[in-house]
Design a protein around this motif. Structure first.
Motif, PDB file in Angstrom:
ATOM      1  N   GLN A   1      55.336 -42.085  68.737  1.00  0.00           N
ATOM      2  CA  GLN A   1      54.990 -42.459  70.104  1.00  0.00           C
ATOM      3  C   GLN A   1      56.184 -42.222  71.036  1.00  0.00           C
ATOM      4  OE1 GLN A   1      54.416 -46.659  71.228  1.00  0.00           O
ATOM      5  NE2 GLN A   1      52.473 -45.998  72.167  1.00  0.00           N
TER       6      GLN A   1
ATOM      7  N   VAL B   1      55.919 -39.542  74.125  1.00  0.00           N
ATOM      8  CA  VAL B   1      56.083 -40.078  75.480  1.00  0.00           C
ATOM      9  C   VAL B   1      57.266 -39.398  76.167  1.00  0.00           C
ATOM     10  CG1 VAL B   1      56.740 -42.144  76.791  1.00  0.00           C
ATOM     11  CG2 VAL B   1      54.900 -42.270  75.093  1.00  0.00           C
TER      12      VAL B   1
ATOM     13  N   ARG C   1      56.776 -37.047  79.455  1.00  0.00           N
ATOM     14  CA  ARG C   1      57.468 -37.434  80.700  1.00  0.00           C
ATOM     15  C   ARG C   1      58.363 -36.293  81.193  1.00  0.00           C
ATOM     16  NH1 ARG C   1      57.481 -42.589  82.759  1.00  0.00           N
ATOM     17  NH2 ARG C   1      56.644 -44.266  81.455  1.00  0.00           N
TER      18      ARG C   1
ATOM     19  N   ASP D   1      50.426 -45.839  75.239  1.00  0.00           N
ATOM     20  CA  ASP D   1      51.548 -46.059  76.144  1.00  0.00           C
ATOM     21  C   ASP D   1      51.091 -45.992  77.599  1.00  0.00           C
ATOM     22  OD1 ASP D   1      54.654 -46.311  76.019  1.00  0.00           O
ATOM     23  OD2 ASP D   1      54.255 -44.852  77.622  1.00  0.00           O
ATOM     24  N   LEU D   2      50.258 -45.016  77.936  1.00  0.00           N
ATOM     25  CA  LEU D   2      49.762 -44.877  79.302  1.00  0.00           C
ATOM     26  C   LEU D   2      48.946 -46.097  79.739  1.00  0.00           C
ATOM     27  CD1 LEU D   2      48.680 -41.143  79.080  1.00  0.00           C
ATOM     28  CD2 LEU D   2      50.373 -42.045  80.702  1.00  0.00           C
ATOM     29  N   ARG D   3      48.260 -46.704  78.799  1.00  0.00           N
ATOM     30  CA  ARG D   3      47.461 -47.905  79.102  1.00  0.00           C
ATOM     31  C   ARG D   3      48.258 -49.194  78.968  1.00  0.00           C
ATOM     32  NH1 ARG D   3      41.575 -46.736  76.278  1.00  0.00           N
ATOM     33  NH2 ARG D   3      40.911 -45.160  77.787  1.00  0.00           N
ATOM     34  N   GLY D   4      49.457 -49.100  78.395  1.00  0.00           N
ATOM     35  CA  GLY D   4      50.272 -50.293  78.207  1.00  0.00           C
ATOM     36  C   GLY D   4      49.703 -51.242  77.177  1.00  0.00           C
ATOM     37  N   VAL D   5      49.095 -50.675  76.122  1.00  0.00           N
ATOM     38  CA  VAL D   5      48.479 -51.491  75.073  1.00  0.00           C
ATOM     39  C   VAL D   5      49.105 -51.147  73.725  1.00  0.00           C
ATOM     40  CG1 VAL D   5      46.308 -51.698  76.362  1.00  0.00           C
ATOM     41  CG2 VAL D   5      46.577 -49.847  74.681  1.00  0.00           C
TER      42      VAL D   5
ATOM     43  N   ARG E   1      52.372 -42.163  88.207  1.00  0.00           N
ATOM     44  CA  ARG E   1      52.126 -43.605  88.062  1.00  0.00           C
ATOM     45  C   ARG E   1      52.155 -44.033  86.595  1.00  0.00           C
ATOM     46  NH1 ARG E   1      47.357 -43.478  92.334  1.00  0.00           N
ATOM     47  NH2 ARG E   1      48.622 -43.733  94.205  1.00  0.00           N
ATOM     48  N   TRP E   2      52.243 -43.089  85.718  1.00  0.00           N
ATOM     49  CA  TRP E   2      52.229 -43.264  84.261  1.00  0.00           C
ATOM     50  C   TRP E   2      51.078 -44.177  83.853  1.00  0.00           C
ATOM     51  CZ3 TRP E   2      53.941 -39.901  81.142  1.00  0.00           C
ATOM     52  CH2 TRP E   2      53.961 -40.155  79.764  1.00  0.00           C
ATOM     53  N   ARG E   3      49.873 -43.624  84.078  1.00  0.00           N
ATOM     54  CA  ARG E   3      48.673 -44.361  83.681  1.00  0.00           C
ATOM     55  C   ARG E   3      47.580 -43.370  83.327  1.00  0.00           C
ATOM     56  NH1 ARG E   3      44.636 -44.358  87.375  1.00  0.00           N
ATOM     57  NH2 ARG E   3      45.161 -43.729  89.481  1.00  0.00           N
TER      58      ARG E   3
END
Length: 190
Positions: free
Chosen positions: A123, A127, A131, A154-158, A179-181
């Motif tokens: 991961q 990432v 990036r 990572d993009l979802r923050g989960v 926005r890194w999402r």
């Protein structure tokens, strides 16, 4: 603007050939030829592929489909850091055995399962690579399902989860690198 993460399409599985050298099957080439409908927009200026043959072949088919004229080709960049999970410790595994190791890989992300690259390390690698690739604009990344699931987490923050794995080879999701999402979940290329 939006970037895309596309997984390679179906492959010819040959236990006698190193996994990273597997090429696309006939069905995989057909799916890759349709990928431009979901994994490309005119604002995307680059296609960057994993160095594995199946990803490079998918990227080449996509590049031909989005060429802007008979003599125009989209150049494909290759980035080794986009590679799939390092499974060299086991190489090819029969489907049932492979599935069990994949389940353990996602369930225990901080452990090396049977010598495979740890999920947390893969991961971090994917990432960092994505990036860096998106610093100068939107891109279509052509890579692999497991690292796509790790990027999506990572993009979802989960937390890392098998629930985020692709629905099948030749799938895509979109994301906003500024926005890194994630902008979407997985969609299978028809």
């Amino acid at each position: 603007m939006v970037s895309c993460f596309l997984t390679h399409a179906e492959v010819v599985v040959d236990p006698e050939v190193p996994i990273e050298s597997w090429g696309l099957s006939v069905a995989g080439r057909r799916r890759a030829a349709a990928a431009h409908r979901l994994a490309w927009s005119p604002e995307v200026g680059r296609i960057v592929s994993s160095a594995e043959r199946k990803a490079e072949e998918t990227a080449a088919v996509l590049a031909r489909a989005v060429g802007r004229g008979p003599d125009v080709e989209i150049e494909i960049e290759v980035e080794p850091a986009l590679g799939e999970i390092d499974r060299s410790a086991t190489g090819y595994l029969p489907p049932a055995e492979f599935e069990a190791v994949v389940v353990a890989f996602f369930a225990r992300p901080e452990e090396s399962v049977r010598g495979w690259e740890r999920a947390v390390d893969a991961q971090a690698r994917i990432v960092a690579a994505v990036r860096a690739l998106t610093r100068t604009g939107d891109v279509t990344v052509v890579s692999h399902g497991a690292v796509g699931a790790l990027l999506l987490a990572d993009l979802r923050g989960v937390p890392i989860s098998r629930a985020l794995d692709q629905p099948g080879m030749g799938s895509v999701f979109t994301f906003d690198p500024r926005r890194w999402r994630a902008c979407s979940g997985w969609a299978r290329v028809g």
